[in-house]
Write a protein that holds these residues in place. Structure first.
Motif: not given
Length: 384
Positions: A45-48, A53-54, A59-60, A279-280
């Motif tokens: 799911s793109p929402f998941v 990812t964010h 956190i980073i 990605t994150a």
């Protein structure tokens, strides 16, 4: 001998930002294709994907901000958690993360990376139109910079229409490349990576969603510029960490209403998890740090000039990975949009140069007036 070594060193230093920015754009397209593959082949799911990812990206950023900027926090006069800054960071998180990211990846699931590139190049167009609507830009038709922005806006809109409504025939790889080792490598990669959706894709819907994402980013840019002017004492990375956290919370709340099945949220130790981590790390920290480094070396207009490189990489990967996933119309429209993008950027650079000349002349006149004003005072003192 020494002079030759120095000249070669200078050329290498000059080529370094260029090479790094090209690599950044290539990595961005590769991650985009990978995300497209996960959403098409593995039903992620793109929402998941945006939420996970964010969450990791926030956190980073929080750890980075705490480690490298904690010493400067006590020195700032403006408290970070004031109500005014909270409202602005809430809006930054809403427009820059919650709305834009969900629309972007949902649009990607309906289209392809080449359309993502084309609609991403519409960002200066939407920013220019918003600045006129909000009366942040004067409509001076005699100004060459304003004329360039208008022409670039028209060209970009025409390119976007071509991308949306005209596909044309498929682009097929040439027979010269088909026997090369690089072609074999891309063909093997094409067995695992998906560049575009099947023929039943909702291409126009994907383009509309991606255009909505660009509009949201344009609003985010306006809010961000106003925030940094209003709160100059606050560290930039603190603001980024703050609105990233708020935007992530908004994404979680929004996605939980849409994706209510627990099975959708379960992550496995597979390539999807690696995609989320990469990605994150890349989008949350690496790309922003590299962009800031290039801006400090080359100026504010250097980084945006490399955005059209995404069209080149998307075309190369699209042709190499699969012969029947990329159309001539898509590439043609993206190229036309890129021409409009560069035209608007030229107008912006010209406008900034004109403003710098005006400010320099004003400062020179002020210094001249001050020096002339001092002469009578000196003569009066001598006369006394």
């Amino acid at each position: 001998m020494m002079m030759g070594i120095i000249m070669r060193s200078v050329k290498l230093v000059e080529m370094l930002p260029f090479s790094v920015m090209v690599v950044m754009e290539g990595c961005t397209i590769l991650l985009t294709i990978w995300a497209k593959t996960s959403m098409t082949e593995y039903d992620m799911s793109p929402f998941v994907f945006v939420v996970y990812t964010h969450v990791l990206s926030s956190i980073i950023l929080l750890l980075y901000s705490f480690v490298f900027h904690c010493k400067n926090t006590s020195a700032t006069q403006q408290p970070l958690f004031s109500f005014g800054l909270f409202v602005r960071c809430f809006l930054l998180g809403l427009t820059g993360i919650a709305v834009s990211q969900n629309l972007a990846f949902l649009g990607l699931s309906y289209s392809s990376p080449i359309l993502v590139c084309a609609m991403g190049l519409m960002l200066p167009t939407f920013s220019f139109l918003l600045s006129i609507i909000l009366r942040r830009t004067k409509t001076d038709w005699r100004s060459s910079s304003f004329q360039a922005k208008v022409v670039g806006t028209i060209i970009s809109i025409m390119g976007a229409i071509v991308v949306e409504l005209y596909k044309g025939p498929y682009i097929r790889p040439s027979s010269v490349l088909s026997s090369s080792s690089y072609s074999v490598l891309f063909q093997k990669a094409g067995q695992y990576l998906v560049f575009s959706s099947p023929a039943t894709e909702h291409w126009v819907l994907g383009g509309i969603l991606l255009a909505g994402a660009s509009i949201s980013v344009s609003v985010w840019n306006i809010i961000q510029i106003g925030t940094m002017k209003l709160y100059p004492e606050v560290e930039v990375m603190e603001v980024v960490s703050y609105y990233s956290l708020l935007g992530t919370i908004q994404c979680v709340i929004f996605s939980l209403f849409i994706e209510r099945s627990l099975s959708v949220w379960k992550l496995k130790l597979n390539m999807d998890l690696l995609l989320i981590v990469l990605t994150a790390c890349f989008g949350g920290l690496v790309r922003s740090r590299v962009h800031n480094w290039c801006i400090n070396m080359k100026g504010t207009h250097y980084v945006p000039m490399f955005k059209p490189f995404g069209i080149v990489f998307a075309t190369i990967f699209g042709v190499s990975l699969s012969a029947n996933n990329l159309h001539y119309g898509s590439v043609l429209g993206a190229v036309v949009t890129g021409v409009g993008y560069f035209t608007i950027m030229w107008g912006q650079i010209k406008e900034d140069e004109d403003e710098q000349c005006v400010n320099h002349n004003d400062q020179s006149h002020l210094e001249s007036a001050n020096s002339e004003a001092k002469v009578p005072l000196l003569e009066e003192e001598i006369g006394v």
